[in-house]
Design a protein around this motif. Structure first.
Motif, short mmCIF file in Angstrom:
data_model
loop_
_atom_site.label_atom_id
_atom_site.label_comp_id
_atom_site.label_asym_id
_atom_site.label_seq_id
_atom_site.Cartn_x
_atom_site.Cartn_y
_atom_site.Cartn_z
N ILE A 340 0.83 -1.21 -0.13
CA ILE A 340 0.03 0.16 -0.11
C ILE A 340 0.67 1.48 0.03
O ILE A 340 0.61 2.23 -0.70
N GLY A 341 1.87 1.27 0.77
CA GLY A 341 2.84 2.39 0.75
C GLY A 341 3.57 2.44 -0.60
O GLY A 341 3.94 3.76 -0.95
N TYR A 342 3.89 1.51 -1.32
CA TYR A 342 4.51 1.63 -2.68
C TYR A 342 3.76 2.00 -3.68
O TYR A 342 4.13 2.71 -4.49
N GLU A 343 2.32 1.97 -3.45
CA GLU A 343 1.31 2.51 -4.26
C GLU A 343 1.47 4.13 -4.43
O GLU A 343 1.44 4.54 -5.40
N THR A 344 1.62 4.35 -3.18
CA THR A 344 1.73 5.87 -2.82
C THR A 344 3.15 6.49 -3.61
O THR A 344 3.02 7.36 -4.14
N ALA A 345 4.23 5.61 -3.32
CA ALA A 345 5.46 5.98 -4.08
C ALA A 345 5.26 6.10 -5.41
O ALA A 345 5.90 7.05 -6.15
N VAL A 346 4.42 5.19 -6.24
CA VAL A 346 4.63 5.08 -7.52
C VAL A 346 3.66 6.36 -7.92
O VAL A 346 3.87 6.80 -8.92
N ALA A 347 2.51 6.51 -7.29
CA ALA A 347 1.76 7.38 -7.86
C ALA A 347 2.40 8.96 -7.60
O ALA A 347 2.28 9.61 -8.29
N THR A 348 3.19 8.87 -6.41
CA THR A 348 3.67 10.16 -6.36
C THR A 348 4.79 10.56 -7.38
O THR A 348 5.08 11.54 -7.89
N ALA A 349 5.78 9.38 -7.89
CA ALA A 349 6.78 9.35 -9.02
C ALA A 349 5.77 9.93 -10.31
O ALA A 349 6.41 10.37 -11.06
N GLY A 350 4.82 9.22 -10.41
CA GLY A 350 4.13 9.51 -11.47
C GLY A 350 3.70 10.78 -11.60
O GLY A 350 3.65 11.36 -12.93
N ILE A 351 3.14 11.57 -10.67
CA ILE A 351 2.84 13.08 -10.73
C ILE A 351 4.05 13.96 -11.28
O ILE A 351 4.04 14.86 -11.94
N ALA A 352 5.38 13.30 -11.04
CA ALA A 352 6.54 13.99 -11.35
C ALA A 352 6.91 14.15 -12.90
O ALA A 352 7.92 14.63 -13.06
N GLY A 353 6.12 13.47 -13.61
CA GLY A 353 6.38 13.55 -14.96
C GLY A 353 6.15 14.76 -15.76
O GLY A 353 5.27 15.58 -15.35
N GLN A 354 7.14 15.25 -16.48
CA GLN A 354 7.24 16.80 -16.96
C GLN A 354 7.26 16.69 -18.64
O GLN A 354 8.37 16.08 -19.04
N LEU A 355 6.30 17.25 -19.16
CA LEU A 355 6.40 17.33 -20.71
C LEU A 355 6.76 15.97 -21.43
O LEU A 355 5.73 15.24 -21.18
N GLU A 356 7.99 15.65 -22.15
CA GLU A 356 7.90 14.57 -22.67
C GLU A 356 8.49 13.29 -22.07
O GLU A 356 8.53 12.31 -22.65
N ILE A 357 8.72 13.43 -20.78
CA ILE A 357 9.11 12.23 -20.16
C ILE A 357 8.92 12.15 -18.69
O ILE A 357 8.93 13.50 -18.20
N ASN A 358 8.96 11.03 -18.14
CA ASN A 358 8.88 11.05 -16.48
C ASN A 358 10.23 10.30 -16.09
O ASN A 358 10.66 9.47 -16.55
N VAL A 359 11.20 11.39 -15.46
CA VAL A 359 12.26 11.20 -15.14
C VAL A 359 12.55 10.03 -13.85
O VAL A 359 13.51 9.71 -13.38
N MET A 360 11.28 9.90 -13.25
CA MET A 360 11.30 9.08 -11.96
C MET A 360 11.12 7.62 -12.28
O MET A 360 11.13 6.99 -11.52
N MET A 361 11.40 7.16 -13.53
CA MET A 361 11.14 5.66 -14.00
C MET A 361 11.92 4.85 -13.09
O MET A 361 11.53 3.82 -12.89
N PRO A 362 13.30 5.11 -12.72
CA PRO A 362 14.07 4.11 -11.95
C PRO A 362 13.48 3.64 -10.60
O PRO A 362 13.32 2.49 -10.18
N VAL A 363 12.92 4.68 -9.86
CA VAL A 363 12.22 4.30 -8.51
C VAL A 363 10.72 3.52 -8.83
O VAL A 363 10.31 2.92 -8.06
N ILE A 364 10.18 4.07 -9.87
CA ILE A 364 8.89 3.51 -10.27
C ILE A 364 9.15 1.87 -10.59
O ILE A 364 8.47 1.06 -9.93
#
Length: 458
Positions: A340-364
Motif C-alpha cells: 500500500i505504501g509502494y502504491e503511494t510512492a509510484v503515484a507520487t513518482a507518476g505525478i513528477a512526469g514533465q512534458l515529454e518524459i517521466n524522469v522518476m522511472m527508476p524508482v517506479i
C-alpha cells in the motif's frame, strides 16, 4: 598492488575516470557508482533480462535493415543473450536511486554488452556502447518498455498463478466448511447465523475478482514504445524499424507486445505501472481484511473466538511458554502494508512526469517490481503454511451461535420488531439464551422454534 594493476583508464564526454580492470561496465557506470551510493539496491534480474531482450532484438533488427555490420551485430546479440541468461548479473551495479529516467541503468547494460561483444569479435574492432549497442534506441523508450516487459513476465509467471492457488485454497475450505453453522458478526457484535463455508466463499470470490482485474491490467503492460527514441518523434530511426523490432520482441518473449496507440502518451506517462499498482493496492487491502478476519476467528485459544485453528509454524513468545501466534497471517499483513505504501510512492513518482518524459522511472521500476515480488512471495507462503491447514472448532462455533442474541431476528416477522427487541434485551440482561426467554414467556411454539433455527436463517 598499485592502481595500474587494478584499474584501467576510460574516457567519456566528461573526461577520464578509473574503472576496475575486471569490470565489463565502463566510465558512465563507474560515474553512477561514485555518484549514487544511496541504497545498495539495484534493479532486479527480471528487469535486466528485459533490457537484454531489447538489446538483442534491436541488434537483430538493425542487422536485418543493414545499419549494423553482421559480425558486430551477432556479437552484440550473443552478449545480450548472455545478459538474458544471467551470466553477467554481477556487472549491473547502478543504485535504483540514480540519475533521472534511468540513463545510468541503460548505459550500464550498453557498456557490459559492448565490452563482451568486443571480446567476442576478438578485439579486432571496438563495439561502442552508444553507436552500436544503443543503435535505434534511447533510454527514454527502452526503459519504460523494459519495465512493462518485466512486470508482464512477473505477473504472468508468478503473481497470477499464486492468486489462482489462493482462490482455490479458499474455495476448497468453503466447500469443506459449508456444513458448519456459526454466529455471524457485524460491528464485531452478534449477527444472524452464517455458515463458515459462506464466509470462506466470500474470501475466494474476493481473490478471484482481483485476479480478474489484474489479468485485465496485464493487457496494458503489453504496450511498449520501442522506437519512440528520445521523445516519441522516432528521431534517427530507419523506416520499418518498429514493426521489425516488435516482431523480434514477441518472438523472444512469446508475449503479445504491441505498439502504443499514441507514442507520445507512452513516453510522457507511467500509465500501466500506476494502474497495476492500484490493483495491487486493492489486493493488499482485501488481504489485510481477510487475514485480520482469520486472526479474529482463530483468536484464543481459550480467551478468544477460537472458531478455527491455524497450523502452528513457530513458537510465539520469548516469555510465555507454549504460546503460538498467527505468524503467517501477520507476515502477510505486513507485506500488504508495504505494498500500500509502494502504491503511494509510484503515484507520487507518476505525478513528477514533465512534458515529454517521466524522469522518476527508476524508482517506479524498483517499487512496482518489488511490490509484485513481495506479494507473490507472501501469497506463496500463505497458502501452504496457513490456508491449507485451517481447521474448524465446531464446538465453539455451535456455542457462540446458540448464545447469539441476534437469533431473535428470526422472530420479527411473527412477533414484530419491538417484541423481538424486548426478548433480545431480556436475554442480554439476564444472561440467558433467546430460547430460554421464549420458554419462560410461554412463546416457544413449534413455529417459533423453526423461526430461530440457525439452519433456516443461514
Amino acid at each position: 598492488m598499485d592502481a595500474s594493476s587494478q584499474y584501467r583508464m576510460e574516457n567519456d564526454t566528461l573526461g577520464s575516470i578509473m574503472v576496475p580492470k575486471s569490470a565489463y561496465y565502463g566510465s558512465q557506470t563507474q560515474r553512477a557508482i561514485d555518484n549514487f551510493n544511496i541504497s545498495g539496491i539495484t534493479l532486479p534480474r527480471v528487469f535486466i533480462k528485459a533490457q537484454g531482450i531489447i538489446k538483442a532484438a534491436s541488434a537483430t533488427t538493425n542487422m536485418a535493415m543493414g545499419t549494423l555490420a553482421p559480425d558486430m551485430g551477432k556479437a552484440i546479440v550473443q552478449a545480450a543473450e548472455e545478459v538474458i541468461e544471467g551470466k553477467w548479473d554481477n556487472e549491473f551495479v547502478v543504485d535504483v536511486y540514480q540519475a533521472g529516467a534511468g540513463t545510468s541503468q541503460n548505459m550500464n547494460v550498453n557498456e557490459v554488452i559492448a565490452s563482451r561483444a568486443t571480446e567476442l569479435v576478438g578485439g579486432t574492432q571496438r563495439v561502442n556502447p552508444n553507436d552500436h549497442v544503443n543503435m535505434s534506441q534511447s533510454t527514454n523508450d527502452t526503459f519504460p518498455s523494459a519495465l512493462n516487459m518485466a512486470a508482464a513476465e512477473e505477473i504472468t509467471a508468478r503473481l497470477l498463478p499464486v492468486l489462482n492457488k489462493l482462490q482455490e485454497a479458499f474455495q476448497k475450505k468453503a466447500d469443506q466448511f459449508m456444513p458448519i453453522l456459526k454466529a455471524g458478526r457485524t460491528h464485531l457484535h452478534d449477527g444472524v447465523p452464517i455458515r463458515l463455508g459462506q464466509e470462506f466463499s466470500g474470501y475466494a470470490e474476493t481473490v478471484n475478482t482481483v485476479r480478474q482485474q489484474l489479468t485485465e491490467r496485464l493487457d496494458g503492460l503489453y504496450v511498449i514504445g520501442l522506437g519512440g527514441n528520445a521523445i516519441g518523434t522516432k528521431v534517427n530511426l530507419q523506416p520499418g524499424y518498429i514493426p521489425k523490432v516488435m516482431e523480434e520482441i514477441r518472438k523472444r518473449t512469446n508475449m503479445p507486445f504491441r505498439e502504443p496507440a499514441n507514442i507520445f502518451s507512452f513516453m510522457q506517462n507511467m500509465n500501466e505501472p500506476i494502474r497495476c499498482m492500484l490493483t495491487l493496492k486493492e489486493l493488499a487491502t482485501h488481504l489485510i481484511k481477510i487475514t485480520s478476519d482469520l486472526r479474529l476467528l482463530s483468536s484464543g485459544p481459550r480467551t478468544g473466538l477460537a472458531e478455527i485453528t491455524l497450523p502452528p509454524v513457530q513458537p510465539g513468545s520469548t516469555i510465555m511458554p507454549g504460546k503460538v501466534n498467527p505468524a503467517i497471517l501477520e507476515m502477510t499483513h505486513m507485506v500488504c502494508c508495504q505494498v500500500i505504501g509502494y502504491e503511494t510512492a509510484v503515484a507520487t513518482a507518476g505525478i513528477a512526469g514533465q512534458l515529454e518524459i517521466n524522469v522518476m522511472m527508476p524508482v517506479i521500476a524498483h517499487t512496482f517490481l518489488h511490490a509484485i515480488d513481495l506479494m507473490a512471495n507472501a501469497i506463496n507462503t500463505l497458502v501452504p503454511k496457513c490456508i491449507n491447514g485451517i481447521d474448524v472448532n465446531q464446538a465453539n462455533c455451535e456455542r457462540w451461535m446458540n448464545e447469539s442474541l441476534s437469533l431473535v431476528t428470526g422472530l420479527s416477522p411473527s412477533l414484530g420488531y419491538d417484541m423481538a427487541s424486548q426478548i433480545g434485551m431480556s436475554a442480554d440482561e439476564e444472561n440467558k439464551t433467546i430460547k430460554q426467554i421464549l420458554m419462560e414467556k410461554g412463546l416457544l411454539t413449534e413455529e417459533v422454534i423453526q423461526a430461530i433455527d440457525p439452519k433456516g436463517m443461514a
